[in-house]
Motif scaffolding. Structure first.
Motif, PDB file in Angstrom:
ATOM      1  N   LEU A  64       0.830  -1.219   0.000  1.00 41.55           N
ATOM      2  CA  LEU A  64       0.000   0.000   0.000  1.00 41.55           C
ATOM      3  C   LEU A  64       0.862   1.265   0.000  1.00 41.55           C
ATOM      4  CD1 LEU A  64      -2.836  -0.927   2.577  1.00 41.55           C
ATOM      5  CD2 LEU A  64      -2.814  -1.252   0.101  1.00 41.55           C
ATOM      6  N   LYS A  65       2.125   1.120  -0.369  1.00 42.16           N
ATOM      7  CA  LYS A  65       3.048   2.261  -0.293  1.00 42.16           C
ATOM      8  C   LYS A  65       2.541   3.503  -1.028  1.00 42.16           C
ATOM      9  CE  LYS A  65       7.579   3.766  -1.759  1.00 42.16           C
ATOM     10  NZ  LYS A  65       8.707   3.525  -2.661  1.00 42.16           N
ATOM     11  N   TYR A  66       1.824   3.311  -2.118  1.00 39.99           N
ATOM     12  CA  TYR A  66       1.339   4.471  -2.884  1.00 39.99           C
ATOM     13  C   TYR A  66      -0.158   4.741  -2.675  1.00 39.99           C
ATOM     14  CZ  TYR A  66       5.842   4.086  -5.205  1.00 39.99           C
ATOM     15  OH  TYR A  66       7.189   4.033  -5.439  1.00 39.99           O
ATOM     16  N   ALA A  67      -0.749   4.065  -1.685  1.00 39.13           N
ATOM     17  CA  ALA A  67      -2.181   4.283  -1.429  1.00 39.13           C
ATOM     18  C   ALA A  67      -2.361   5.368  -0.374  1.00 39.13           C
ATOM     19  CB  ALA A  67      -2.829   2.974  -0.960  1.00 39.13           C
ATOM     20  N   TYR A  68      -3.162   6.370  -0.695  1.00 41.80           N
ATOM     21  CA  TYR A  68      -3.395   7.462   0.250  1.00 41.80           C
ATOM     22  C   TYR A  68      -4.246   6.965   1.411  1.00 41.80           C
ATOM     23  CZ  TYR A  68      -1.754  11.310  -2.752  1.00 41.80           C
ATOM     24  OH  TYR A  68      -0.989  12.165  -3.488  1.00 41.80           O
ATOM     25  N   GLU A  69      -3.938   7.472   2.573  1.00 39.55           N
ATOM     26  CA  GLU A  69      -4.718   7.078   3.763  1.00 39.55           C
ATOM     27  C   GLU A  69      -6.206   7.384   3.564  1.00 39.55           C
ATOM     28  OE1 GLU A  69      -4.484   9.413   7.450  1.00 39.55           O
ATOM     29  OE2 GLU A  69      -3.989   7.513   8.394  1.00 39.55           O
ATOM     30  N   LYS A  70      -6.486   8.548   2.972  1.00 39.58           N
ATOM     31  CA  LYS A  70      -7.893   8.926   2.774  1.00 39.58           C
ATOM     32  C   LYS A  70      -8.616   7.903   1.901  1.00 39.58           C
ATOM     33  CE  LYS A  70      -7.724  13.948   3.205  1.00 39.58           C
ATOM     34  NZ  LYS A  70      -7.668  15.216   2.468  1.00 39.58           N
ATOM     35  N   GLU A  71      -7.915   7.365   0.916  1.00 35.75           N
ATOM     36  CA  GLU A  71      -8.550   6.381   0.034  1.00 35.75           C
ATOM     37  C   GLU A  71      -8.706   5.037   0.726  1.00 35.75           C
ATOM     38  OE1 GLU A  71      -7.269   6.326  -4.001  1.00 35.75           O
ATOM     39  OE2 GLU A  71      -7.804   8.447  -4.183  1.00 35.75           O
ATOM     40  N   ILE A  72      -7.781   4.719   1.617  1.00 40.51           N
ATOM     41  CA  ILE A  72      -7.896   3.474   2.388  1.00 40.51           C
ATOM     42  C   ILE A  72      -9.145   3.550   3.276  1.00 40.51           C
ATOM     43  CG2 ILE A  72      -6.805   2.172   4.284  1.00 40.51           C
ATOM     44  CD1 ILE A  72      -4.103   2.809   2.904  1.00 40.51           C
ATOM     45  N   VAL A  73      -9.351   4.729   3.885  1.00 39.19           N
ATOM     46  CA  VAL A  73     -10.533   4.926   4.728  1.00 39.19           C
ATOM     47  C   VAL A  73     -11.803   4.790   3.881  1.00 39.19           C
ATOM     48  CG1 VAL A  73     -11.775   6.585   6.186  1.00 39.19           C
ATOM     49  CG2 VAL A  73      -9.305   6.380   6.385  1.00 39.19           C
TER      50      VAL A  73
END
Ligand code: SF4
Ligand code: ZN
Length: 355
Positions: free
Chosen positions: A222-231
């Motif tokens: 998930l290195k390039y996944a934004y926290e906001k998108e994970i939420v």
């Protein structure tokens, strides 16, 4: 549920625009990373495909490997477990996935989050191994905090967790461990290492795979996944995760780096990715001294010192000198190992903190 309310601004309550990807369904969110208005299904697809691209372009896994997913019950590792399971089936990675959790022994926090992991184990039908600080080190974090107070607790916890994950991984006989670190975490770490002038860590911290020097490799899909998108992903997928902060948090320095990045992100969406790219492209002078790796004389774990950091911290705890393994005091170890007596002042410096 939405962790800390983050990401809620990206969910459109009344958004009559059609999805910019399929042009059929109405968009339900605006992607923090790209600004695209998407329907749920197109967002899931885009998010999962980006993780897939990260995995294949960095060649994170080989077919047939056993992969331990570091699972805390939080949003990042829950999304990671879910997405890896989806991608493993969709693209036939051929991976044998397992969940690996560390129980730090923090009542009111880890006991509850581990209950979430146990439910995830059922939901995803994956084997689960839990390793605890108590069984590995003879100390729980609750007991450690009683000795060291709330200033250095995260130093103990971080060092112990790192080894605990490796030890759990060895027990499970996995080929790799992957963790739920996201783009925000990596950007924060770049910033912190830069601010501290920690060049050796600055060089390593953006690597998507670490631990090649004898340890079980770790990777961050998930290195390039934004926290906001994970939420958003966890929210729309209705994933079961635990969103309470550790009772011994916060790690103040990381907290400031995080707040600073969030401020930057609010005026420039690409700030997180920009910091990661800066970290990836920094060239470190050849003459920067990098620690040479050996093994700990006590437990055999990789270490650049005679004792690994965990054994040094444990030595301090068990001797009633909890600060022994921290910072510069670490040097006093060699004296203790050689059985040189410490002066009274040194003893006092290393003693239990008073609150
Ligand atoms: Fe451990 Fe500190 Fe994280 Fe709590 S906040 S789990 S004590 S590292
Ligand atoms: Zn050791």
């Amino acid at each position: 549920m939405l962790g800390g309310g983050r990401g809620s601004s990206q969910i459109g309550s009344i958004m009559p625009v059609p999805c910019s990807s399929c042009d059929k369904k109405p968009a339900v969110l605006r992607r923090p990373k790209t600004g695209h208005s998407l329907c749920k299904e197109c967002f899931f697809w885009a998010f999962e495909e980006e993780v897939h691209q990260t995995i294949i372009s960095a060649e994170l896994f080989q077919k047939g490997e056993t992969v331990g997913i570091g699972a805390s019950g939080g949003k990042d590792s829950t999304v990671l477990a879910h997405v890896l399971k989806v991608l493993n089936e969709r693209y036939n990675y051929g991976l044998n996935l397992m969940l690996l959790s560390v129980d730090e022994g923090i009542s009111g926090y880890r006991d509850d989050s581990l209950e979430t992991v146990k439910r995830n184990q059922q939901q995803y039908d994956l084997p689960l191994k839990i390793v605890s600080y108590e069984e590995l080190y003879g100390w729980t974090m609750d007991q450690i905090v009683k000795k060291v107070g709330l200033k250095n607790n995260c130093t103990f916890c971080g060092v112990f967790r790192r080894q605990a994950l490796d030890r759990g991984a060895m027990m499970l006989n996995v080929d790799k461990v992957c963790t739920g670190h996201n783009a925000d975490d990596v950007a924060e770490t770049v910033l912190m290492n830069f601010l501290r002038g920690d060049i050796a860590r600055l060089r390593r911290c953006t690597s998507i795979i670490t631990g090649s020097e004898g340890a079980i490799p770790r990777c961050k899909p998930l290195k390039y996944a934004y926290e906001k998108e994970i939420v958003l992903y966890a929210y729309f997928k209705k994933l079961d995760y635990f969103s309470t902060e550790c009772v011994y948090s916060p790690n103040a320095y990381r907290g400031y780096a995080r707040a600073f990045l969030k401020d930057l992100e609010s005026i420039r969406t690409s700030a997180i990715m920009d910091v990661i790219h800066s970290g990836e492209n920094l060239s470190v002078k050849e003459d920067v001294k990098m620690p040479t790796q050996g093994t700990c004389t006590r437990c055999g774990y990789i270490s650049s010192q005679q004792l690994c950091k965990a054994c040094a911290l444990l030595e301090g705890l068990n001797r009633g000198l909890p600060k022994l393994g921290i910072g510069k005091q670490y040097k006093l170890h060699n004296r203790l190992l050689k059985k040189d007596p410490l002066t009274e002042e040194q003893q006092k410096k290393l003693g239990a903190v008073t609150f």
